[in-house]
Write a protein that holds these residues in place. Structure first.
Motif, PDB file in Angstrom:
ATOM      1  N   MET A  64       9.799  59.365 -68.254  1.00  0.00           N
ATOM      2  CA  MET A  64      11.100  59.802 -67.743  1.00  0.00           C
ATOM      3  C   MET A  64      10.943  60.279 -66.291  1.00  0.00           C
ATOM      4  N   TYR A  65      11.836  59.768 -65.437  1.00  0.00           N
ATOM      5  CA  TYR A  65      11.786  60.201 -64.037  1.00  0.00           C
ATOM      6  C   TYR A  65      13.129  60.806 -63.619  1.00  0.00           C
ATOM      7  N   VAL A  66      13.033  61.832 -62.791  1.00  0.00           N
ATOM      8  CA  VAL A  66      14.244  62.463 -62.254  1.00  0.00           C
ATOM      9  C   VAL A  66      14.156  62.454 -60.737  1.00  0.00           C
ATOM     10  N   ALA A  67      15.233  62.023 -60.081  1.00  0.00           N
ATOM     11  CA  ALA A  67      15.227  61.958 -58.615  1.00  0.00           C
ATOM     12  C   ALA A  67      16.060  63.093 -58.027  1.00  0.00           C
ATOM     13  N   GLY A  68      15.582  63.622 -56.909  1.00  0.00           N
ATOM     14  CA  GLY A  68      16.347  64.609 -56.142  1.00  0.00           C
ATOM     15  C   GLY A  68      16.621  63.995 -54.781  1.00  0.00           C
ATOM     16  N   ILE A  69      17.892  64.007 -54.368  1.00  0.00           N
ATOM     17  CA  ILE A  69      18.237  63.406 -53.066  1.00  0.00           C
ATOM     18  C   ILE A  69      18.935  64.445 -52.204  1.00  0.00           C
ATOM     19  N   ASP A  70      18.367  64.674 -51.039  1.00  0.00           N
ATOM     20  CA  ASP A  70      18.921  65.689 -50.134  1.00  0.00           C
ATOM     21  C   ASP A  70      19.452  64.967 -48.889  1.00  0.00           C
ATOM     22  N   ILE A  71      20.774  64.867 -48.785  1.00  0.00           N
ATOM     23  CA  ILE A  71      21.364  64.210 -47.616  1.00  0.00           C
ATOM     24  C   ILE A  71      21.685  65.293 -46.580  1.00  0.00           C
ATOM     25  N   GLY A  72      20.772  65.466 -45.650  1.00  0.00           N
ATOM     26  CA  GLY A  72      20.960  66.480 -44.615  1.00  0.00           C
ATOM     27  C   GLY A  72      21.738  65.911 -43.444  1.00  0.00           C
ATOM     28  N   SER A  73      22.055  66.769 -42.487  1.00  0.00           N
ATOM     29  CA  SER A  73      22.834  66.307 -41.342  1.00  0.00           C
ATOM     30  C   SER A  73      22.024  65.368 -40.458  1.00  0.00           C
ATOM     31  N   THR A  74      20.699  65.554 -40.426  1.00  0.00           N
ATOM     32  CA  THR A  74      19.857  64.730 -39.567  1.00  0.00           C
ATOM     33  C   THR A  74      18.972  63.779 -40.372  1.00  0.00           C
ATOM     34  N   TYR A  75      18.314  64.309 -41.415  1.00  0.00           N
ATOM     35  CA  TYR A  75      17.438  63.472 -42.239  1.00  0.00           C
ATOM     36  C   TYR A  75      17.879  63.457 -43.695  1.00  0.00           C
ATOM     37  N   VAL A 113      14.851  55.551 -63.891  1.00  0.00           N
ATOM     38  CA  VAL A 113      15.295  56.871 -63.414  1.00  0.00           C
ATOM     39  C   VAL A 113      16.363  57.421 -64.370  1.00  0.00           C
ATOM     40  N   THR A 114      16.031  58.503 -65.017  1.00  0.00           N
ATOM     41  CA  THR A 114      16.936  59.062 -66.024  1.00  0.00           C
ATOM     42  C   THR A 114      18.088  59.842 -65.398  1.00  0.00           C
ATOM     43  N   TYR A 115      17.797  60.535 -64.312  1.00  0.00           N
ATOM     44  CA  TYR A 115      18.782  61.493 -63.809  1.00  0.00           C
ATOM     45  C   TYR A 115      18.656  61.613 -62.298  1.00  0.00           C
ATOM     46  N   VAL A 116      19.796  61.769 -61.625  1.00  0.00           N
ATOM     47  CA  VAL A 116      19.790  61.936 -60.171  1.00  0.00           C
ATOM     48  C   VAL A 116      20.576  63.195 -59.814  1.00  0.00           C
ATOM     49  N   ALA A 117      19.944  64.073 -59.048  1.00  0.00           N
ATOM     50  CA  ALA A 117      20.626  65.292 -58.593  1.00  0.00           C
ATOM     51  C   ALA A 117      20.684  65.254 -57.074  1.00  0.00           C
ATOM     52  N   SER A 118      21.844  65.504 -56.512  1.00  0.00           N
ATOM     53  CA  SER A 118      21.961  65.441 -55.049  1.00  0.00           C
ATOM     54  C   SER A 118      22.214  66.818 -54.467  1.00  0.00           C
ATOM     55  N   THR A 119      21.862  66.968 -53.199  1.00  0.00           N
ATOM     56  CA  THR A 119      22.078  68.225 -52.499  1.00  0.00           C
ATOM     57  C   THR A 119      22.246  67.915 -51.006  1.00  0.00           C
ATOM     58  N   GLY A 120      22.490  68.949 -50.216  1.00  0.00           N
ATOM     59  CA  GLY A 120      22.661  68.756 -48.774  1.00  0.00           C
ATOM     60  C   GLY A 120      24.126  68.560 -48.413  1.00  0.00           C
ATOM     61  N   TYR A 121      24.390  68.514 -47.095  1.00  0.00           N
ATOM     62  CA  TYR A 121      25.776  68.378 -46.636  1.00  0.00           C
ATOM     63  C   TYR A 121      26.449  67.121 -47.178  1.00  0.00           C
ATOM     64  N   GLY A 122      25.643  66.074 -47.382  1.00  0.00           N
ATOM     65  CA  GLY A 122      26.224  64.815 -47.851  1.00  0.00           C
ATOM     66  C   GLY A 122      26.105  64.630 -49.346  1.00  0.00           C
ATOM     67  N   ARG A 123      25.963  65.735 -50.094  1.00  0.00           N
ATOM     68  CA  ARG A 123      25.690  65.599 -51.534  1.00  0.00           C
ATOM     69  C   ARG A 123      26.791  64.857 -52.284  1.00  0.00           C
ATOM     70  N   GLN A 124      28.034  64.949 -51.777  1.00  0.00           N
ATOM     71  CA  GLN A 124      29.129  64.254 -52.474  1.00  0.00           C
ATOM     72  C   GLN A 124      29.127  62.757 -52.215  1.00  0.00           C
ATOM     73  N   THR A 125      28.402  62.331 -51.186  1.00  0.00           N
ATOM     74  CA  THR A 125      28.424  60.907 -50.859  1.00  0.00           C
ATOM     75  C   THR A 125      27.433  60.116 -51.709  1.00  0.00           C
ATOM     76  N   VAL A 126      26.601  60.820 -52.476  1.00  0.00           N
ATOM     77  CA  VAL A 126      25.666  60.133 -53.366  1.00  0.00           C
ATOM     78  C   VAL A 126      26.463  59.749 -54.609  1.00  0.00           C
ATOM     79  N   THR A 127      27.018  58.543 -54.583  1.00  0.00           N
ATOM     80  CA  THR A 127      27.959  58.157 -55.648  1.00  0.00           C
ATOM     81  C   THR A 127      27.285  58.047 -57.007  1.00  0.00           C
TER      82      THR A 127
END
Lengths: 322, 442
Positions: free
Chosen positions: A1-12, A58-72
């Motif tokens: 089982m894999y879980v991904a974390g995605i952080d969409i920051g303003s620059t990176y 990938v079982t689960y994806v959690a997003s964060t950062g300013y662009g967290r809502q854009t991770v559809t």
């Protein structure tokens, strides 16, 4: 089982993949650019390639950062403040005060031993304390972002850059250059100025021993030096370049906790584009409040005002968002 | 609930506080539009320290420049007015209420709600230093006769005035002397003789409104809160100010109380699921108030109370601020002196006041809103916030924008702070991640 974390920051944009034992399987970092939806998709693709894992794994994806809502294709989202706090205490359990220097803001977060946010402060509407300020200064001096650290470390006499405004600070940089001040002294001066502002923000949140630095600045030895001199203390820095991925890691850890809870409750985890591929993305999960019923105090007939102060149960015990 | 006091055809359920509030505001602006043509006496007044009761006794039509300015914000045109005054030469640091009003003068009184009449008198006070300078603008540009009330404020730290003490009595006499002077001025402007009985009648109506107001505020101590103090509450306070001492004002407040009581009896709250009760400290951001409230309500967070509802009305919530209509002028002076003390010294006792409100309204957190326009009301927030967080262990959030200048609203930044605040609030009640703490193998 894999879980991904995605952080969409303003620059990176940063992404990390963890397995069920919380072991890091792969990471990816790329510039966010101006198409946030694309950025999340690209960084996720890169992550999968780097980890050698297929989408369906990938079982689960959690997003964060300013662009967290854009991770559809996310299953859940969380602010980077909560994410940073969680990852910091996970990596260094004695962490109590976190400093995160991002591209467009700085955050000071005070946490408890369980990784819960006790208080936080963000910089106000001014960029003079952010990574973008250093990048702009470097651009003026003709230095690449990667070279900022090693270049500034050569400085013997850091020049004062006092302006509180990033744009006006640039004029100061130009003025120093025209006065023949060596570029490394200007660069280091900018870092000392930034460090001062960052540590001031930490003081406002309440300095408690066990400091941790996160964000892209963890790659920059000169910046760490400037900060530690100002703080008169040392920072925990995540190993293997994970400092910049701290937010993504926090999101992934919170996601993993959520998965464990769902599985323990015998509930299924819905499929999203993360598993199916972007074309099949149709359902967007949104955060929803769990129903918490609080009793109402009925009006009593007669009298001027029916209000009787009622002892209310303390804030409802919410299920964690992630 | 008793319905016999209601209009025969109307029930408490029918009454729509927002629509009725908007109707009253619209009517008021329509009335103002024709004031100059009708040769009616018009007075510019501020919401704090304004002697409205005396002016009403002379049948002055009232213009509230602060409300005009905030209405440009509500109607999303404030930037246009502010920019006009900045083009004229005003600094970006000047209060945006003043700048919107200067913009209004430059636009020849053309307001989105209608034409604002030329005033025959302006009453200002030292409740805010800017009021005096603001009135000077009308005095010098528009030749408006101006009367500035000097309301005594804080004398020393750690001291609060009590009704009837030596200092309060002296202050009241000082204020009363100024009222007498104001009355003479009003007589000269309107050509009418001052009528003490009429003043008593106005005061009687204000007393009724204040009673209803206190009951309405108290109803929000109930869980779920029947209204949002920073959205619905703003409509209510608008009526309290604009219709202070009128029949319509009394009727609105009476119906409002009935309406909210019925709502409470049905167990209905402002939001479907009230998860967090909050207190809002500071002034609103009128341009984005709806958006701000939405950011909180999506998390099930409701503003049960706001100290703005106290000070924007000159401290009308305190039960002792009732008029003794048997001695109208003395009583008016006493209440005005007391309300001014409360309004001005609020800055020094904000932490105590908030601590009490946190208890009364059983809130889970406090939201501070600092504004660019007024550093005076924003500067003490750091200390208050420190006190609330450290001494009372109540979570706080600080956000910053402006009263009506949309250029200071940064949606992404504010949303991020609000979301993080709720995540922290939620974590306080939820299980911590301690159980899953294992160090990552890298």
């Amino acid at each position: 089982m894999y879980v991904a974390g995605i952080d969409i920051g303003s620059t990176y944009s940063k992404a990390i993949l963890l397995d069920e034992k919380r072991k890091v399987i792969g990471t990816a970092v790329r510039r966010t650019g101006f198409k946030l939806g694309q950025a999340s998709e690209s960084v996720f693709e890169e992550l999968l390639t780097a980890a050698g894992v297929d989408r369906s794994g990938v079982t689960y994806v959690a997003s964060t950062g300013y662009g967290r809502q854009t991770v559809t294709f996310r299953h859940t989202q969380v602010t980077e403040l909560t994410a940073h706090a969680h990852a910091a205490v996970h990596l260094f359990p004695d962490t109590r005060t976190i400093l995160d220097i991002g591209g467009q803001d700085i955050k000071a977060i005070r946490v408890d031993g369980d990784g819960r946010v006790r208080a936080f402060r963000l910089n106000d509407k001014c960029a003079a304390g952010t990574g973008a300020f250093l990048e702009k200064t470097a651009r003026y001096l003709g230095i690449t972002t990667a070279d900022i650290g090693p270049y500034a470390l050569r400085s013997t006499n850091p020049m004062e850059v006092s302006s509180v405004c990033a744009v006006f600070a640039e004029s100061e940089v130009i003025n120093h250059l025209s006065n023949g001040v060596p570029a490394e002294d200007i660069m280091m001066g900018a870092m000392v100025a930034l460090g001062g502002r960052a540590v001031q923000l930490m003081r406002r949140v309440g300095l408690e021993g066990g400091y941790m630095l996160t964000g892209g600045m963890t790659h920059n030895a000169a910046m760490i030096k400037a900060l530690e001199e100002n703080l008169k203390g040392s920072f925990h820095i995540a190993p293997n370049g994970l400092g910049q991925l701290n937010g993504a890691m926090g999101a992934a850890l919170l996601g993993l906790r959520r998965v464990e809870k769902l599985l323990a409750d015998g509930k299924s985890i819905p499929l999203t584009a993360a598993n199916l591929g972007p074309a099949e993305a149709s359902i967007r999960r949104r955060w929803s409040a769990t129903a918490v019923k609080k009793p109402a105090e009925p009006c009593k007939s007669g009298g001027d005002c029916p209000v009787v102060a009622k002892v209310m149960a303390h804030p409802p015990v919410g299920t964690a968002t992630a | 609930m008793s319905t016999e006091t209601l209009h025969p055809t109307q029930t408490a359920e029918d009454f729509d506080p927002r629509a009725e509030g908007q109707r009253l505001m619209k009517e008021w602006y329509a009335q103002l539009e024709t004031a100059n043509a009708r040769n009616a006496a018009v007075a510019n007044v501020f919401v704090m320290g304004n002697a409205v009761e005396i002016l009403r006794a002379f049948d002055f039509e009232l213009v509230f420049p602060e409300i005009n300015s905030l209405q440009t914000g509500v109607r999303k045109v404030s930037e246009e007015y502010i920019r006009l005054s900045e083009d004229y030469g005003m600094s970006p640091d000047v209060c945006s209420y003043v700048k919107a009003d200067v913009g209004l003068i430059l636009k020849e009184n053309e307001h989105p709600a209608g034409l604002i009449p030329k005033a025959s008198l302006a009453v200002a006070s030292n409740m805010c230093g800017t009021f005096i300078k603001w009135a000077e603008i009308w005095e010098r540009w528009l030749k408006t006769p101006t009367f500035v009330l000097d309301l005594p404020g804080q004398r020393a730290a750690g001291w609060q005035v009590r009704p009837g003490d030596a200092q309060h009595s002296a202050d009241a006499r000082w204020v009363e002397a100024q009222f007498q002077e104001l009355i003479t001025k009003c007589e000269r402007i309107t050509g009418k003789r001052f009528d003490m009985d009429k003043l008593a009648e106005v005061e009687e109506r204000v007393n009724k409104m204040v009673d209803h107001w206190n009951n309405v505020m108290a109803l929000n101590r109930i869980c779920p809160a029947p209204f949002n103090a920073m959205l619905d509450g703003l409509t209510y306070i608008g009526i309290m100010n604009v219709h202070r001492g009128t029949e319509e004002g009394v009727e609105y407040m009476r119906q409002l109380e009935e309406h909210l009581k019925a709502k409470v009896a049905r167990g209905e709250g402002r939001v479907a699921e009230e998860r967090f009760r909050l207190l809002f400290s500071g002034t609103p951001c009128y341009v984005s108030m709806r958006r701000l409230v939405e950011l909180f309500e999506t998390w099930g967070g409701v503003f049960a109370y706001s100290d703005y509802l106290t000070f924007a009305a000159g401290g009308m919530d305190a039960t002792e601020l009732r008029y003794d209509t048997s001695r109208p002028l003395e009583s008016l002076a006493e209440v005005t002196a007391m309300a001014a003390q409360r309004g001005l010294s609020n800055q020094f006792f904000a932490h105590e006041r908030l601590a009490q409100q946190i208890k009364d309204y059983e809130v889970d957190g406090v939201v501070f809103h600092g504004i660019k326009s007024c550093r005076f009301v924003s500067s003490g927030m750091a200390d208050t916030r420190d006190y609330i967080g450290k001494r009372l262990d109540v979570p706080t959030l600080y956000i910053e924008s402006d009263l009506i200048d949309p250029r200071y609203w940064s949606d992404a930044q504010i949303k991020n702070r609000v979301d993080a605040f709720f995540e922290a609030l939620q974590q306080r009640g939820g299980a911590g991640p301690a159980a899953f703490k294992t160090v990552a193998t890298v």
